[in-house]
Design an enzyme around this catalytic site. Structure first.
Site, mmCIF file in Angstrom:
data_model
loop_
_atom_site.group_PDB
_atom_site.id
_atom_site.type_symbol
_atom_site.label_atom_id
_atom_site.label_comp_id
_atom_site.label_asym_id
_atom_site.label_seq_id
_atom_site.Cartn_x
_atom_site.Cartn_y
_atom_site.Cartn_z
ATOM 1 N N ASP A 1 -10.958 -16.122 -21.741
ATOM 2 C CA ASP A 1 -11.341 -15.346 -20.554
ATOM 3 C C ASP A 1 -10.043 -14.928 -19.842
ATOM 4 O O ASP A 1 -8.942 -15.128 -20.372
ATOM 5 C CB ASP A 1 -12.317 -16.136 -19.657
ATOM 6 C CG ASP A 1 -11.673 -17.328 -18.953
ATOM 7 O OD1 ASP A 1 -10.475 -17.605 -19.192
ATOM 8 O OD2 ASP A 1 -12.365 -17.994 -18.162
ATOM 9 N N HIS A 2 -10.174 -14.364 -18.648
ATOM 10 C CA HIS A 2 -8.988 -13.895 -17.909
ATOM 11 C C HIS A 2 -8.021 -15.036 -17.606
ATOM 12 O O HIS A 2 -6.808 -14.860 -17.655
ATOM 13 C CB HIS A 2 -9.428 -13.198 -16.609
ATOM 14 C CG HIS A 2 -10.301 -14.070 -15.752
ATOM 15 N ND1 HIS A 2 -11.620 -14.354 -16.107
ATOM 16 C CD2 HIS A 2 -10.049 -14.747 -14.613
ATOM 17 C CE1 HIS A 2 -12.129 -15.163 -15.186
ATOM 18 N NE2 HIS A 2 -11.205 -15.429 -14.286
ATOM 19 N N CYS B 1 -9.874 -21.043 -21.801
ATOM 20 C CA CYS B 1 -10.256 -20.586 -20.463
ATOM 21 C C CYS B 1 -9.316 -21.308 -19.492
ATOM 22 O O CYS B 1 -8.270 -21.806 -19.916
ATOM 23 C CB CYS B 1 -11.748 -20.816 -20.163
ATOM 24 S SG CYS B 1 -12.280 -22.534 -20.089
ATOM 25 N N GLY B 2 -9.648 -21.360 -18.217
ATOM 26 C CA GLY B 2 -8.733 -21.996 -17.268
ATOM 27 C C GLY B 2 -8.483 -23.453 -17.590
ATOM 28 O O GLY B 2 -7.341 -23.906 -17.691
ATOM 29 N N THR B 3 -9.570 -24.200 -17.763
ATOM 30 C CA THR B 3 -9.459 -25.629 -18.075
ATOM 31 C C THR B 3 -9.743 -25.936 -19.550
ATOM 32 O O THR B 3 -9.455 -27.038 -20.004
ATOM 33 C CB THR B 3 -10.497 -26.421 -17.266
ATOM 34 O OG1 THR B 3 -11.796 -25.889 -17.598
ATOM 35 C CG2 THR B 3 -10.257 -26.314 -15.773
ATOM 36 N N GLY B 4 -10.390 -25.020 -20.236
ATOM 37 C CA GLY B 4 -10.867 -25.276 -21.596
ATOM 38 C C GLY B 4 -12.252 -25.890 -21.605
ATOM 39 O O GLY B 4 -12.897 -25.993 -22.659
ATOM 40 N N ILE B 5 -12.736 -26.279 -20.436
ATOM 41 C CA ILE B 5 -14.021 -26.998 -20.370
ATOM 42 C C ILE B 5 -15.206 -26.055 -20.611
ATOM 43 O O ILE B 5 -16.017 -26.263 -21.523
ATOM 44 C CB ILE B 5 -14.174 -27.739 -19.019
ATOM 45 C CG1 ILE B 5 -13.090 -28.806 -18.873
ATOM 46 C CG2 ILE B 5 -15.560 -28.373 -18.911
ATOM 47 C CD1 ILE B 5 -13.034 -29.456 -17.487
ATOM 48 N N GLY B 6 -15.299 -25.012 -19.800
ATOM 49 C CA GLY B 6 -16.444 -24.104 -19.920
ATOM 50 C C GLY B 6 -16.549 -23.471 -21.294
ATOM 51 O O GLY B 6 -17.630 -23.434 -21.905
ATOM 52 N N HIS C 1 -10.669 -36.773 -37.404
ATOM 53 C CA HIS C 1 -11.935 -37.489 -37.202
ATOM 54 C C HIS C 1 -13.130 -36.561 -37.023
ATOM 55 O O HIS C 1 -14.251 -36.927 -37.377
ATOM 56 C CB HIS C 1 -11.850 -38.395 -35.965
ATOM 57 C CG HIS C 1 -10.976 -39.593 -36.168
ATOM 58 N ND1 HIS C 1 -11.037 -40.711 -35.354
ATOM 59 C CD2 HIS C 1 -10.003 -39.845 -37.079
ATOM 60 C CE1 HIS C 1 -10.144 -41.602 -35.769
ATOM 61 N NE2 HIS C 1 -9.498 -41.093 -36.813
ATOM 62 N N ASN C 2 -12.908 -35.390 -36.411
ATOM 63 C CA ASN C 2 -14.049 -34.526 -36.036
ATOM 64 C C ASN C 2 -14.151 -33.261 -36.872
ATOM 65 O O ASN C 2 -15.088 -32.479 -36.690
ATOM 66 C CB ASN C 2 -13.955 -34.154 -34.549
ATOM 67 C CG ASN C 2 -13.736 -35.361 -33.655
ATOM 68 O OD1 ASN C 2 -12.663 -35.549 -33.091
ATOM 69 N ND2 ASN C 2 -14.729 -36.234 -33.573
ATOM 70 N N ARG D 1 -4.669 -22.977 -17.780
ATOM 71 C CA ARG D 1 -4.102 -23.375 -16.488
ATOM 72 C C ARG D 1 -3.668 -24.831 -16.495
ATOM 73 O O ARG D 1 -3.250 -25.369 -15.469
ATOM 74 C CB ARG D 1 -5.127 -23.150 -15.370
ATOM 75 C CG ARG D 1 -5.395 -21.674 -15.100
ATOM 76 C CD ARG D 1 -6.510 -21.482 -14.097
ATOM 77 N NE ARG D 1 -6.672 -20.070 -13.749
ATOM 78 C CZ ARG D 1 -7.770 -19.560 -13.198
ATOM 79 N NH1 ARG D 1 -8.808 -20.341 -12.949
ATOM 80 N NH2 ARG D 1 -7.849 -18.275 -12.920
ATOM 81 N N ARG E 1 -16.068 -42.245 -43.425
ATOM 82 C CA ARG E 1 -17.004 -42.591 -42.338
ATOM 83 C C ARG E 1 -17.129 -41.451 -41.323
ATOM 84 O O ARG E 1 -18.170 -41.278 -40.680
ATOM 85 C CB ARG E 1 -16.589 -43.890 -41.645
ATOM 86 C CG ARG E 1 -15.277 -43.818 -40.884
ATOM 87 C CD ARG E 1 -14.852 -45.189 -40.368
ATOM 88 N NE ARG E 1 -13.694 -45.132 -39.504
ATOM 89 C CZ ARG E 1 -12.433 -45.024 -39.916
ATOM 90 N NH1 ARG E 1 -12.173 -44.940 -41.212
ATOM 91 N NH2 ARG E 1 -11.434 -44.998 -39.054
ATOM 92 N N HIS E 2 -16.086 -40.654 -41.195
ATOM 93 C CA HIS E 2 -16.126 -39.542 -40.234
ATOM 94 C C HIS E 2 -17.081 -38.447 -40.715
ATOM 95 O O HIS E 2 -17.739 -37.794 -39.904
ATOM 96 C CB HIS E 2 -14.720 -38.978 -40.016
ATOM 97 C CG HIS E 2 -13.745 -40.018 -39.570
ATOM 98 N ND1 HIS E 2 -13.868 -40.675 -38.369
ATOM 99 C CD2 HIS E 2 -12.651 -40.549 -40.189
ATOM 100 C CE1 HIS E 2 -12.886 -41.551 -38.245
ATOM 101 N NE2 HIS E 2 -12.138 -41.504 -39.344
HETATM 102 C C1 RB5 Z 1 -12.432 -19.079 -14.306
HETATM 103 O O1 RB5 Z 1 -12.065 -19.010 -12.966
HETATM 104 C C2 RB5 Z 1 -12.633 -20.539 -14.728
HETATM 105 O O2 RB5 Z 1 -13.733 -21.073 -14.075
HETATM 106 C C3 RB5 Z 1 -12.767 -20.647 -16.220
HETATM 107 O O3 RB5 Z 1 -11.655 -20.076 -16.828
HETATM 108 C C4 RB5 Z 1 -12.878 -22.052 -16.805
HETATM 109 O O4 RB5 Z 1 -11.850 -22.874 -16.356
HETATM 110 C C5 RB5 Z 1 -14.201 -22.701 -16.767
HETATM 111 O O5 RB5 Z 1 -14.430 -23.779 -17.309
#
Ligand code: RB5
Length: 148
Positions: A11-12, A69-74, A102-103, A113, A136-137
């Site tokens: 993303d941005h 993405c910013g955190t990689g989480i979403g 393993h995965n 970020r 096992r994996h």
């Molecule tokens: C965008 O602002 C931010 O929310 C997205 O990049 C990401 O970090 C979400 O998990």
């Protein structure tokens, strides 16, 4: 690790890191297919990029990807909704190595970020040079398809 194609998307908030990741992959002699986004200014929605990339990876087990993405989480949460995807959110060399060993991760995700350029380069080199250990994996990965 047999690699046919490597796709990349962000993303941005991950755009600048995507440029670093592409440079690293090119230095490793991989051809990279960039599915966007194309700048850091226009706000976009990470699920759109996660779904587009996951669709390509799901087509062939020799296809791999990078999502940022910013955190990689979403973006990793979104990618993992596709049952053929094992997207690993990695923060350092160890998580990148274990994601492969393993995965059998087929997508590497990280936060643009969160990580600096040296860490980005390091996790990409390790991820794409590490083999799945199987055994096992493999049994555990097979269970991922048996959601209860
Ligand atoms: C965008 O602002 C931010 O929310 C997205 O990049 C990401 O970090 C979400 O998990």
């Amino acid at each position: 690790m047999q690699i046919e194609k490597i796709f990349i998307a962000s993303d941005h908030a991950g755009f600048d890191a995507k440029q670093i990741a592409k440079k690293t992959l090119n230095q490793m002699n991989f051809e990279v297919i960039d599915l966007g986004t194309n700048d850091s200014q226009k706000s976009v929605d990470y699920p759109d990029f996660a779904y587009a990339l996951s669709k390509e990876i799901a087509k062939d087990e020799k296809n791999y990807g990078i999502l940022i993405c910013g955190t990689g989480i979403g973006i990793s949460i979104a990618a993992n909704r596709n049952p053929k995807i094992r997207c690993a959110l990695c923060h350092d060399a160890l998580t990148a190595k274990l994601a492969r060993e393993h995965n059998d991760a087929n997508i590497l995700a990280f936060g643009g970020r969160i990580l600096g350029s040296a860490e980005i380069e390091s996790i990409i080199k390790i991820f794409f040079n590490t083999e799945f250990l199987g055994g096992r994996h493999a049994r555990r990965i097979a269970k991922l398809g048996e959601i209860k």
